[in-house]
Design a protein around this motif. Structure first.
Motif, PDB file in Angstrom:
ATOM      1  N   UNK A 120       0.747  -1.174  -0.109  1.00 19.33           N
ATOM      2  CA  UNK A 120      -0.022  -0.070   0.007  1.00 19.33           C
ATOM      3  C   UNK A 120       0.794   1.291  -0.018  1.00 19.33           C
ATOM      4  N   UNK A 121       2.047   1.190   0.267  1.00 18.48           N
ATOM      5  CA  UNK A 121       3.105   2.180   0.493  1.00 18.48           C
ATOM      6  C   UNK A 121       3.747   2.577  -0.842  1.00 18.48           C
ATOM      7  N   UNK A 122       3.624   1.473  -1.668  1.00 23.17           N
ATOM      8  CA  UNK A 122       4.583   1.653  -2.745  1.00 23.17           C
ATOM      9  C   UNK A 122       3.786   2.622  -3.857  1.00 23.17           C
ATOM     10  N   UNK A 123       4.580   3.412  -4.507  1.00 19.40           N
ATOM     11  CA  UNK A 123       3.944   4.295  -5.645  1.00 19.40           C
ATOM     12  C   UNK A 123       4.059   3.839  -7.060  1.00 19.40           C
ATOM     13  N   UNK A 125       4.814   0.811  -9.747  1.00 18.42           N
ATOM     14  CA  UNK A 125       5.226  -0.724  -9.865  1.00 18.42           C
ATOM     15  C   UNK A 125       4.220  -1.448  -8.917  1.00 18.42           C
ATOM     16  N   UNK A 126       3.081  -0.833  -8.289  1.00 21.83           N
ATOM     17  CA  UNK A 126       2.531  -1.311  -7.427  1.00 21.83           C
ATOM     18  C   UNK A 126       1.726  -2.712  -8.085  1.00 21.83           C
ATOM     19  N   UNK A 127       1.461  -2.865  -9.250  1.00 24.23           N
ATOM     20  CA  UNK A 127       0.504  -3.590  -9.743  1.00 24.23           C
ATOM     21  C   UNK A 127       1.558  -4.979  -9.873  1.00 24.23           C
ATOM     22  N   UNK A 128       2.882  -4.846 -10.498  1.00 28.39           N
ATOM     23  CA  UNK A 128       3.926  -5.992 -10.434  1.00 28.39           C
ATOM     24  C   UNK A 128       3.956  -6.663  -9.096  1.00 28.39           C
ATOM     25  N   UNK A 129       4.270  -5.816  -8.141  1.00 27.93           N
ATOM     26  CA  UNK A 129       4.405  -6.649  -6.489  1.00 27.93           C
ATOM     27  C   UNK A 129       3.240  -7.104  -6.068  1.00 27.93           C
ATOM     28  N   UNK A 130       1.973  -6.575  -6.461  1.00 27.19           N
ATOM     29  CA  UNK A 130       0.773  -7.439  -6.087  1.00 27.19           C
ATOM     30  C   UNK A 130       0.737  -8.682  -6.772  1.00 27.19           C
ATOM     31  N   UNK A 131       1.088  -8.762  -7.855  1.00 29.29           N
ATOM     32  CA  UNK A 131       1.333  -9.918  -8.786  1.00 29.29           C
ATOM     33  C   UNK A 131       2.121 -10.743  -8.407  1.00 29.29           C
ATOM     34  N   UNK A 132       3.350 -10.403  -7.932  1.00 27.07           N
ATOM     35  CA  UNK A 132       4.315 -11.152  -7.637  1.00 27.07           C
ATOM     36  C   UNK A 132       4.246 -11.884  -6.167  1.00 27.07           C
ATOM     37  N   UNK A 133       3.567 -11.093  -5.509  1.00 28.37           N
ATOM     38  CA  UNK A 133       3.287 -11.909  -3.927  1.00 28.37           C
ATOM     39  C   UNK A 133       1.910 -12.760  -4.095  1.00 28.37           C
ATOM     40  N   UNK A 134       1.243 -12.309  -5.049  1.00 31.05           N
ATOM     41  CA  UNK A 134       0.021 -13.255  -4.884  1.00 31.05           C
ATOM     42  C   UNK A 134      -0.095 -14.597  -5.897  1.00 31.05           C
ATOM     43  N   UNK A 196      -2.156 -11.353   2.028  1.00 33.70           N
ATOM     44  CA  UNK A 196      -1.746 -10.013   1.780  1.00 33.70           C
ATOM     45  C   UNK A 196      -3.079  -9.138   1.009  1.00 33.70           C
ATOM     46  N   UNK A 197      -3.807  -9.951   0.180  1.00 35.04           N
ATOM     47  CA  UNK A 197      -4.911  -9.191  -0.331  1.00 35.04           C
ATOM     48  C   UNK A 197      -6.022  -8.679   0.681  1.00 35.04           C
ATOM     49  N   UNK A 198      -6.407  -9.617   1.649  1.00 40.89           N
ATOM     50  CA  UNK A 198      -7.257  -9.244   2.788  1.00 40.89           C
ATOM     51  C   UNK A 198      -6.662  -8.234   3.569  1.00 40.89           C
ATOM     52  N   UNK A 199      -5.483  -8.069   3.685  1.00 41.98           N
ATOM     53  CA  UNK A 199      -5.070  -7.002   4.674  1.00 41.98           C
ATOM     54  C   UNK A 199      -4.715  -5.676   3.911  1.00 41.98           C
ATOM     55  N   UNK A 200      -4.307  -5.754   2.652  1.00 39.03           N
ATOM     56  CA  UNK A 200      -4.491  -4.618   1.787  1.00 39.03           C
ATOM     57  C   UNK A 200      -5.504  -3.993   1.663  1.00 39.03           C
ATOM     58  N   UNK A 201      -6.836  -4.586   1.402  1.00 38.27           N
ATOM     59  CA  UNK A 201      -7.923  -4.142   1.403  1.00 38.27           C
ATOM     60  C   UNK A 201      -8.584  -3.519   2.544  1.00 38.27           C
ATOM     61  N   UNK A 202      -8.109  -4.005   3.852  1.00 35.65           N
ATOM     62  CA  UNK A 202      -8.615  -3.357   4.920  1.00 35.65           C
ATOM     63  C   UNK A 202      -7.800  -2.286   5.317  1.00 35.65           C
ATOM     64  N   UNK A 203      -6.548  -2.167   4.894  1.00 34.86           N
ATOM     65  CA  UNK A 203      -5.713  -1.022   5.086  1.00 34.86           C
ATOM     66  C   UNK A 203      -5.974   0.029   4.163  1.00 34.86           C
ATOM     67  N   UNK A 204      -6.497   0.074   3.104  1.00 32.08           N
ATOM     68  CA  UNK A 204      -6.933   0.978   2.081  1.00 32.08           C
ATOM     69  C   UNK A 204      -8.460   1.406   2.496  1.00 32.08           C
ATOM     70  N   UNK A 205      -9.074   0.747   3.545  1.00 29.13           N
ATOM     71  CA  UNK A 205     -10.260   1.318   3.767  1.00 29.13           C
ATOM     72  C   UNK A 205     -10.182   2.113   5.321  1.00 29.13           C
ATOM     73  N   UNK A 206      -8.946   2.182   5.783  1.00 29.58           N
ATOM     74  CA  UNK A 206      -8.925   3.148   7.046  1.00 29.58           C
ATOM     75  C   UNK A 206      -8.992   4.607   6.565  1.00 29.58           C
ATOM     76  N   UNK A 207      -9.958   5.227   7.046  1.00 24.80           N
ATOM     77  CA  UNK A 207     -10.128   6.902   6.783  1.00 24.80           C
ATOM     78  C   UNK A 207      -8.953   7.540   6.819  1.00 24.80           C
ATOM     79  N   UNK A 208      -8.903   8.180   5.553  1.00 23.94           N
ATOM     80  CA  UNK A 208      -7.623   9.063   5.483  1.00 23.94           C
ATOM     81  C   UNK A 208      -7.684  10.276   6.428  1.00 23.94           C
TER      82      UNK A 208
END
Length: 332
Positions: A120-123, A125-134, A196-208
């Motif tokens: 979630x902090x990567x600015x 190549x985020x799509x590449x890292x998501x795919x690589x970890x998943x 990773x996907x579950x936590x990433x979704x929950x982290x992006x849902x935290x109010x900014x």
């Protein structure tokens, strides 16, 4: 002249006007209950067929001597005494299962949360890292285990070769009783994409807005995680821990395949390989259940082991879901 009083033979007592509304209300409630049962019927049928009946049958056969050929005969607590007192492999299998539950679930949650925070902090190549970890999570369990055992092969594996180039003498991994279970943990961390996907979704849902308020107050990274991020993702952490405990209690395929591949025993039609290589370090209770029930045809003892697993899993789940246990706030 005598007065004649009107006869009451053909008259009836007046009805209570409140009776009809009460009867109508009862009928409405009855119809509502039937509608609720009709909507719940698919779940009730599935629960009864796939959980209720197997659980009752497991309890029933735990008190029976049954070899799946002859009719079951009642033996009382003999199966329980055999498993809990006389079965030599029950202790090591239970210890290995509990060890995997404690270590594997804890590291998977921490590692999955860390990878989720990183992604979630990567600015760029985020799509590449998501795919690589998943991607490793998508591999079938047997294929992933076979590949991982070859990667950690002590003689030809690339991992030990790289360690040798660095001047480090690597362990024998799945061939060492002390390293076999940590190797299984590494295998589970390799396929961390689901968490990773579950936590990433929950982290992006935290109010900014909460992060912005914390920045205005001069909060650091750890303070924001402790007081902003963690309270928001606590239900997801609880979900990951509970489901991880239940899944690890049923840990079977990876441990069995890794032990068989590392032992070097050829597996063919009709061959029976004892699980737990090396030195029963990868033996789990589900493996014993399969061995007793489908190889030794001792259904009663297998049912006892299944009930022991069920009780432990339920106790741990209830402990984790108890209010004030750490994952559920006491004031909720």
């Amino acid at each position: 002249m005598a007065l004649s009083l009107p006869s009451s033979a053909g008259t009836s007592a007046p009805k209570d006007p409140a009776a009809r509304p009460d009867m109508s209300l009862r009928r409405k409630r009855t119809r509502h209950r039937w509608k609720v049962l009709a909507f719940l019927s698919p779940w009730l049928i599935g629960f009864s067929v796939f959980f209720g009946y197997p659980l009752i049958a497991t309890v029933y056969f735990s008190f029976m001597h049954y070899n799946q050929i002859k009719s079951p005969t009642f033996v009382g607590l003999k199966n329980w005494k055999y498993v809990l007192e006389q079965m030599p492999l029950f202790g090591p299998a239970l210890w290995n299962t509990i060890w995997l539950v404690v270590v594997m679930v804890a590291l998977r949650v921490v590692f999955g949360l860390g990878i989720g925070l990183l992604v979630t902090k990567i600015k760029t190549g985020v799509g590449f890292f998501r795919t690589a970890f998943y991607l490793p999570y998508l591999a079938p369990p047997v294929a992933a285990t076979v590949a991982f055992v070859f990667l950690l092969n002590p003689s030809t594996g690339p991992v030990d070769q790289v360690l040798g180039w660095l001047g480090i003498h690597g362990p024998t991994w799945f061939n060492d009783p002390h390293w076999a279970k940590p190797s299984l943990v590494l295998l589970s961390l390799w396929g961390i994409g689901d968490l990773m996907v579950i936590f990433m979704a929950s982290l992006l849902d935290v109010p900014k807005e909460q992060y912005e308020a914390a920045d205005l107050d001069g909060a650091g990274a750890w303070t924001k995680f402790r007081f902003v991020t963690w309270p928001s993702i606590t239900p997801i952490v609880l979900f990951a821990v509970v489901t991880g405990v239940v899944q690890t209690m049923q840990y079977y395929t990876q441990a069995l395949v890794a032990g068989k591949i590392a032992s070097g025993v050829s597996i063919g039609p009709g061959s029976v390989v004892q699980p737990g290589y090396p030195d029963h370090s990868t033996l789990t209770v589900p493996q014993l259940v399969y061995q007793l029930g489908f190889q030794n045809f001792n259904t009663g003892a297998a049912c006892v082991l299944s009930l022991v697993l069920f009780v432990i899993a339920m106790a741990v789940t209830l402990l984790l879901m108890r209010k004030g246990a750490g994952l559920i706030p006491a004031e909720d």
